[in-house]
Structure formats: structure tokens, C-alpha cells
Design a protein around this motif. Structure first.
Motif, PDB file in Angstrom:
ATOM      1  N   SER A  57       0.802  -1.229   0.128  1.00  0.00           N
ATOM      2  CA  SER A  57      -0.003   0.062   0.011  1.00  0.00           C
ATOM      3  C   SER A  57       0.799   1.185  -0.006  1.00  0.00           C
ATOM      4  O   SER A  57       0.604   2.246  -0.558  1.00  0.00           O
ATOM      5  CB  SER A  57      -0.870  -0.004   1.239  1.00  0.00           C
ATOM      6  OG  SER A  57      -1.750  -1.111   1.181  1.00  0.00           O
ATOM      7  N   GLN A 105      -7.844   0.604   0.283  1.00  0.00           N
ATOM      8  CA  GLN A 105      -7.948  -0.838   0.773  1.00  0.00           C
ATOM      9  C   GLN A 105      -9.422  -0.895   1.675  1.00  0.00           C
ATOM     10  O   GLN A 105     -10.109  -1.643   1.602  1.00  0.00           O
ATOM     11  CB  GLN A 105      -6.802  -1.103   1.874  1.00  0.00           C
ATOM     12  CG  GLN A 105      -6.709  -2.417   2.524  1.00  0.00           C
ATOM     13  CD  GLN A 105      -5.321  -2.631   2.920  1.00  0.00           C
ATOM     14  OE1 GLN A 105      -4.245  -1.965   2.727  1.00  0.00           O
ATOM     15  NE2 GLN A 105      -5.166  -3.940   3.384  1.00  0.00           N
ATOM     16  N   ASP A 186      -6.127  -0.881  -4.340  1.00  0.00           N
ATOM     17  CA  ASP A 186      -5.712  -1.511  -3.260  1.00  0.00           C
ATOM     18  C   ASP A 186      -6.593  -2.459  -2.576  1.00  0.00           C
ATOM     19  O   ASP A 186      -7.545  -2.161  -2.029  1.00  0.00           O
ATOM     20  CB  ASP A 186      -5.185  -0.488  -1.951  1.00  0.00           C
ATOM     21  CG  ASP A 186      -4.185  -1.015  -0.992  1.00  0.00           C
ATOM     22  OD1 ASP A 186      -3.893  -2.293  -0.987  1.00  0.00           O
ATOM     23  OD2 ASP A 186      -3.675  -0.152  -0.129  1.00  0.00           O
ATOM     24  N   GLU A 187      -6.167  -3.660  -2.949  1.00  0.00           N
ATOM     25  CA  GLU A 187      -7.154  -5.072  -2.293  1.00  0.00           C
ATOM     26  C   GLU A 187      -8.536  -4.304  -2.751  1.00  0.00           C
ATOM     27  O   GLU A 187      -9.526  -4.613  -1.767  1.00  0.00           O
ATOM     28  CB  GLU A 187      -7.046  -5.203  -1.120  1.00  0.00           C
ATOM     29  CG  GLU A 187      -5.612  -5.764  -0.747  1.00  0.00           C
ATOM     30  CD  GLU A 187      -5.294  -6.109   0.676  1.00  0.00           C
ATOM     31  OE1 GLU A 187      -6.255  -6.677   1.171  1.00  0.00           O
ATOM     32  OE2 GLU A 187      -4.191  -5.950   1.197  1.00  0.00           O
TER      33      GLU A 187
HETATM   34 MG   LIG Z   1      -2.163  -2.459   2.076  1.00  0.00          MG
END
Ligand SMILES: [Mg+2]
Ligand SMILES: Nc1ncnc2c1ncn2[C@@H]1O[C@H](COP(=O)(O)OP(=O)(O)OP(=O)(O)O)[C@@H](O)[C@H]1O
Lengths: 265, 457
Positions: A57, A105, A186-187
Motif C-alpha cells: 500500500s 483498501q 488496493d485490495e
Molecule cells: Mg495495504
């Protein structure tokens, strides 16, 4: 062992979008990224994988200068977008972020209606001339994020009232609506069910026609399915970077091998 | 005697604690499984003794004065025959001062005897209290001791007593509010019996000078609250015009832009501002701000009165700055970083991020702070007593002198007053109106906060 990637892997002739050289990131005294060199190509999906806390990240946030918002965070090294140093004084981070969109995220919809969430970017950047234009952008973005069917009857209700997975898709729609050149995710699928995940993966693949996409993921299968390039991070180092097929079938570094076979994580 | 009663009570409570604890420990040692920890058995006894007996002592102290007085009066009933209440009170006061050792002139013998009786009654009361307290505390202690058993739910008992105490404490606030409102309403009712409601509510003339004695020459008195309320509004508006922009801007700067080091210095200064007593703001208003404003006004040819509303209002505004800025600061810092990141990540500028995301999310807290500041401005007394005028005028000219509701309440109640003429009763009517206005604003503030609460999570 892994699903076959959807498209060809031969991407080396594409133009370089981002090139990072010798990037270090410090949070106060601690060094989170320890000298990363990477090239991110246009019209390509690049996956960042690695164990939790390894700096995926953090590195992603360097690419659109989101780390500027963290007081104690310091970035050194050279990151170029289309050949221009993005940390140069003359670069306005606001314009950079309009070109380099981001899905975070954790889902972070604004406490506004679903419509206003998606219309936020187009509005501040003046992308729609008429209300009908804006409606079209909102609809198209929600469709691409696989949220349209669930949201079309409740566009005026707050985005914070959606479920976690729906919120994440709303954030994807919001990022897509700004039509960035590069999309950092991010994810994006960590809160999604398999169906929505498949839809988002389809979207990512579709976005690749026009944009460059960087995706952080903890799912090896996902990385293998959607990406053409894969970067493996470990403890702040970029251990290995290469074609996804090569990384997953024939990793050069033994740390990569142990990670993808599930021995470190 | 009172001290002895307290000491006795505390001693017995502690003994009860130790005794119960030991009893419970003994049961446990014999192999039984206790329902509650031994500490709870002890605490049960402690609270069982302490709470009821303390209530008894307090009631005793409150009531004994009345009881002793009435016994005293019945003892000398023959002497008091046919006297007015005022004279009876004088005689009782004289007897008490004789009992206290201060003797003026040569009092009659019956007064001396009554003073002796008064002293004796006091001593008797003290002894009786000690006996009652000791007996009650012992009884409760034995009762608690007999309760100790393996399956006695001492923890539940303790929790009940403590939650009862908490309920009592929270109810105190409610009853005090009700009591204050009731007494205000009662006096206001008496005022409206003398002055018509319509004259008070719609009158534009406020001249509460009325003759205090029969032979005094004075105006009839006029009780229209509008000019006074208008004065309060003028000062409040001036205060807010100063406080809201400065408070909000400083909160935004400190929260969003200020470097850490500046924030570390500026925040304590704002807190000091909040700690300055209002009297000191009053000095500041009359000694510094008002003369400066008058000098400036005159130099550009304006007609400025000495008690200029602008001075009182703007100093009050300074007083309110920390109020507003700390509320706004809390509201802004409560907005999650992820929301800011979301907006910035889409390419919003800081200004866009603030106006479109931060403010809508923080607005309930900010509005709540502003409305509370309004309530404070309306009710603020010291600054306006010192710096605003006394004469009620129907004017909204900030360079003129205005008076406020609180100033009028103070002046109405200062000096030689009796609580049965419209002049003093008017203070209660004004107080009531002030209470109503602030209440309405507070309700309004709470509703706004509630309506927007949980806008983000
Ligand atoms: Mg992360
Ligand atoms: N705001 C911050 N302040 C201080 N340290 C931070 C901050 N954000 C991240 N770090 C540290 O930087 C390192 C990398 O964090 P990062 O969030 O990039 O990990 P990640 O690879 O994204 O992990 P995950 O897969 O769990 O999301 C961690 O050791 C973390 O403790």
C-alpha cells in the motif's frame, strides 16, 4: 495449478507509464520501502503481491502522492509518469491524482447519495457538460463496477448505507467515473463475494484496453488471473518483478517461491 | 455531636466490611463455593450501613432546626400571643443570639430561660441523633452479617445499591431543573398578576422605576420587554459576527493546514482565552475597547455613545472564540482520514475536499457549537453589566448604547428590594423569557445534531 491468464503475456513492447528508481519511503525513522525499482507499463495490469505489512500500500500511495497527506511520511528517489518526475516542485498533486485514480483498501464512500458519490469526480473536474452527460457517466461507471442493478433504484440514498462489498464497488465506480489514465487498486476485492469479484476482474481486464492498472492483492489466483506483470514485495524490498506467468511458474528468487507456494505469508 | 455521629457511622461501616469479609472468607475456607467474591460481601455491608444512615443524618440536620424552633415557640406561646410573624421572628432571633453568647442590653428573664432551653434542646437533639445513628448502623450491620452465606448474591446487592445511587444522581439534575423552572414560573405568575401579559410581551417601553414608598415621586413604570430583548439580540449578533468567522477559520487552519509546531503553541493559547474570567473581559471592554472605538468613531465624525454596544459585543465575541473553535476542531478531527483521502485521491483540491466532504460531515458539530455559543451570549452577564448601557432603547444601531436582559435583571434586583412589587418580580419574568429563548435554541441545536448524527461512520 493456477487458472490460465485471460490474455497474452507478451507485453514488453508497450510504453512505460510509471518508472520508479531507487524509491525509499520513511515513516518517521522507520523505513517502509527500501529502494524499489519498477516499470509499470501502459495497457497492462500489474499485480503487487507480498505478505501483510511488506509495503504494498505504501508504494502504491507513492504513485499518486497520497503519502503527502501523512505528515511523518517522506519519499525519496525518482518516480516518473510519462517521463515527468511526479515529485518535482512544478507538479500539482491535484492534477496528478486526477490522472492517477485510486481505490483504497478500506471502502470509504462519502456520506452523500450514491449518485453524488459517483458524480463527485466528474463534477470537480468538469467532465460533464449537461445533466444527461453526468447521468450517463454515473450509469456507465456503476455498470462497470457491477453495482448498477443493485443501486439503480436507490441512487438518492446514502452510499454509507450500502453493504461493505457494495461500498467497495461504489468506490470503484467513483474512481472509474473520473476516467483516470492509471488506476491504483488496493485490495479492491477483499470484501467481495466470488460473483462480484469476477465482475470486478472483468472490469479490470476491460480497463486495460485504455488504462494502466495496478492492483494489490492477497489472492494468488487473482493475481494470476488478471495481471500480466507481477511484483513481489517482501519487508520493503521488491524481491522479484516480471511476467506473471514466469513469476508463478518459474520464480527466480526462493522467497517468491516460498510465498506463492504458501510457505511465508 | 454531629462529628461523633459521622465518626461512629464510618467506624461501624468499616467494621461491617471487615466482619462480612471475614465471615465470607471463613465459608470459603470450609470448602463451599461462594457466589460472590469476598470483597463483595464486605462491600455489601459497607454500603448497607453507609447509605441509609447517611440519609438519616442529612435529614436530621435539615429538619432539626425547624423542630427545635417549634418546640421553643410552643414553650413561650403565652408570650407570643397576638404578635405578628415579623415580631415573632425577631424574638426567636434574639433568643438564639443570647444562646450564642451575644447579649444586647438586659433581656427579660423569660428570654434568658428560653435561651437555656434552646441550648438544652440542641444538646438533646445531638445526643438523640448519636443514639439513633448508632442503633440503626448496628442493626444494619447485623442484618448484613446474617445475610452472608455461600449462595448469597452479594455482588448483585452491591450492584443494585450502586445503580440506585447512580439513578439518584442523574435524577438530581432533573429535579433541580424542574425546581428552578417551577420557582421561575411561580414568580412570573405573580408578576403577570400585576402587569398584563400583553404589555410585557408587546410593549416597546422599558422603564421599571416605580415608587417604593407611598410618598416617593416616580413614574408609573413601564414593562415592555421588547427593547431589552432587542438589546440582547444586538449584542449577541455582534458577538457572533466576531466569534463565528474567527473561531471557524482558526479551527480549520489548526486542523487542516497548521504545521504541528504552530498547532502545539496555538491550542494552549485558545484554551487560555477560554479560561479568562468574564469579569476580566469586562475590564478589557470598558478600559480598552470602548475608548478606542469611541476615539476612532469620533475621529471619522461618527456619533458614538460611551457605552457602545459594539465594544461589549465584540469583547463577548472574543470570549466565545475558543468555544466555537474547539467545537469545530472536534467536529473536523472526528471526520475520518479515509474520507479526506477519498476526495483527495479523486483529484479534489483541499478547498474542494473541505467544502464538499469535510464540512457536510462536520456540520452537526459545528452548528452545535455555534448554537451553544448563542446560548452563552444571550445569558452572559458580567461583560454586559460592565460594558453595556442601562437605558433600554428600541435601536439596532451598534454604535448606540443598549441594555440587555441580564443587565436589567441585575439592576432590578440590586439594592433595597422586597419581593412583592412589579419591579422586582419583573426580573423573574425576564429570567423566564431568557430561559425560554435559550431553551428553544438548545432544543434546536440538539435536533440538528441528532438529525445529522452518524452521517459517516
Ligand atoms: Mg495495504
Ligand atoms: N501511516 C503510517 N504511519 C506509520 N507507519 C506506517 C503507516 N502506514 C504504514 N506504515 C508501516 O509501513 C509498513 C508497510 O505498510 P503497508 O500499509 O504499506 O503494508 P501492506 O503491504 O499494504 O500490508 P497489507 O497487505 O496488510 O495491507 C508497515 O510496517 C506499517 O506499519
Amino acid at each position: 495449478m493456477y487458472d490460465a491468464p485471460k490474455l497474452e503475456r507478451n507485453v514488453d513492447d508497450r510504453t512505460i507509464k510509471f518508472s520508479a528508481r531507487n524509491v525509499h519511503v520513511f515513516y518517521g525513522e522507520t523505513e517502509a520501502i527500501k529502494g524499489v525499482d519498477v516499470d509499470i507499463l501502459d495497457n497492462t495490469v500489474t499485480a503487487f503481491i507480498g505478505p501483510s505489512g511488506c509495503g504494498k500500500s505504501t508504494f502504491l500511495r507513492c504513485l499518486n502522492r497520497m503519502n503527502d497527506t501523512i505528515d511523518i511520511c517522506r519519499v525519496t528517489g525518482d518516480i516518473r509518469l510519462d517521463g515527468h518526475d511526479i515529485y518535482d516542485r512544478s507538479v500539482d498533486p491535484v492534477q496528478l491524482r486526477a490522472k492517477v485514480g485510486m481505490v483504497f483498501q478500506k471502502p470509504n464512500p462519502f456520506p452523500k447519495s450514491i449518485y453524488d458519490n459517483v458524480a463527485y469526480g466528474p463534477r470537480i473536474h468538469g467532465l460533464a457538460r449537461t445533466r444527461a452527460d453526468l447521468d450517463a457517466i454515473v450509469e456507465q461507471s456503476l455498470r462497470r463496477a457491477a453495482l448498477w442493478d443493485e443501486a439503480k433504484d436507490r441512487l438518492d440514498q446514502p452510499g454509507t448505507g450500502l453493504s461493505g462489498g457494495q461500498q467497495q464497488r461504489l468506490c470503484i465506480a467513483r474512481a472509474v467515473a473520473t476516467s483516470p489514465e492509471v488506476l491504483l487498486m488496493d485490495e479492491p476485492c477483499s470484501a467481495l463475494d466470488p460473483i462480484a469479484t469476477a465482475q470486478v476482474e472483468e472490469l479490470i481486464d476491460e480497463l486495460r484496453q485504455d488504462y494502466s492498472v495496478v492492483i494489490v492483492t492477497h489472492s494468488m489466483q487473482q493475481a494470476a488471473r488478471v495481471s500480466q506483470k507481477t511484483a513481489f514485495f517482501h519487508l520493503g524490498h521488491l524481491v522479484e518483478f516480471g511476467d506473471t506467468g514466469q513469476i508463478f511458474t518459474n520464480p527466480h528468487d526462493e522467497r517468491t517461491e516460498s510465498y506463492i507456494t504458501g510457505r511465508i505469508g | 455531636m454531629t462529628t461523633a455521629a459521622f465518626l461512629c457511622l464510618f467506624a461501624l461501616a468499616i467494621i461491617g466490611y471487615v466482619w462480612n469479609r471475614q465471615a465470607a472468607t471463613a465459608i470459603r475456607r470450609d470448602g463451599a463455593r461462594l457466589h460472590s467474591l469476598v470483597g463483595f460481601h464486605g462491600a455489601f455491608s459497607l454500603l448497607m450501613v453507609l447509605v441509609p444512615v447517611l440519609v438519616v443524618i442529612l435529614l436530621w440536620l435539615v429538619l432539626q432546626g425547624h423542630v427545635i424552633d417549634s418546640i421553643l415557640k410552643s414553650g413561650i406561646a403565652a408570650r407570643l400571643e397576638g404578635l405578628g410573624t415579623g415580631e415573632v421572628q425577631l424574638i426567636i432571633a434574639e433568643i438564639k443570639s443570647i444562646a450564642g453568647g451575644t447579649i444586647f442590653g438586659t433581656p427579660e428573664d423569660w428570654k434568658l430561660a428560653a435561651a437555656d432551653r434552646y441550648l438544652a434542646l440542641n444538646v438533646r437533639s445531638g445526643q438523640l441523633m448519636l443514639v439513633v445513628v448508632t442503633a440503626l448502623a448496628l442493626g444494619l450491620m447485623l442484618f448484613s452479617r446474617r445475610k452472608v452465606a455461600a449462595d448469597f448474591r452479594a455482588r448483585h446487592g452491591v450492584e443494585h445499591i450502586i445503580s440506585g445511587l447512580m439513578i439518584f444522581c442523574s435524577v438530581v439534575a432533573i429535579f433541580v431543573t424542574i425546581g428552578i423552572v417551577a420557582s421561575l414560573m411561580f414568580e412570573t405568575g405573580k408578576f403577570f398578576a400585576k402587569v398584563p401579559v400583553t404589555e410585557f410581551l408587546f410593549g416597546t417601553n422599558w422603564e421599571p422605576q416605580i415608587p417604593l414608598r407611598e410618598d416617593q415621586v416616580a413614574a408609573e413604570g413601564a414593562f415592555g420587554w421588547l427593547p431589552v430583548m432587542l438589546g440582547t439580540l444586538v449584542i449577541t449578533v455582534i458577538a457572533l459576527v466576531v466569534a463565528v468567522p474567527v473561531g471557524l477559520m482558526s479551527a480549520i487552519y489548526l486542523n487542516e493546514f497548521a504545521p504541528r509546531r504552530f498547532r502545539a503553541v496555538a491550542k494552549p493559547f485558545l484554551e487560555i482565552l477560554a479560561g479568562v474570567p468574564t469579569v476580566v473581559y469586562g475590564f478589557f471592554a470598558i478600559l480598552v475597547v470602548a475608548p478606542a472605538m469611541r476615539g476612532f468613531g469620533q475621529s471619522i465624525g461618527l456619533d458614538v455613545s460611551p457605552n457602545i454596544a459594539l465594544a461589549a459585543g465584540s469583547v463577548m465575541g472574543i470570549m466565545l472564540i475558543p468555544f466555537i473553535s474547539s467545537f469545530a476542531d472536534d467536529a473536523l478531527s472526528a471526520v475520518p482520514q479515509s474520507l479526506r483521502d477519498g476526495a483527495l485521491g479523486l483529484g479534489a483540491t483541499r478547498a474542494e475536499m473541505m467544502t464538499s466532504v469535510l464540512f457536510p460531515a462536520a456540520i452537526p458539530g459545528i452548528v452545535g457549537g455555534i448554537l451553544l455559543a448563542v446560548s452563552r451570549a444571550i445569558g452572559e452577564t458580567m461583560i454586559v453589566v460592565m460594558a453595556a448601557g442601562l437605558i433600554a432603547k428600541m435601536t439596532i444601531n451598534p454604535l448606540d448604547s443598549v441594555t440587555t436582559v441580564t443587565v436589567q435583571i441585575v439592576t432590578l434586583l440590586i439594592g433595597d428590594t422586597s419581593f412583592d412589587n412589579p419591579k422586582t418580580l419583573a426580573a423573574f419574568a425576564l429570567g423566564m423569557m431568557l430561559f425560554l429563548v435559550t431553551l428553544i435554541i438548545n432544543v434546536f441545536a440538539l435536533r440538528i445534531v441528532r438529525k445529522y448524527r452518524e452521517a459517516y461512520d
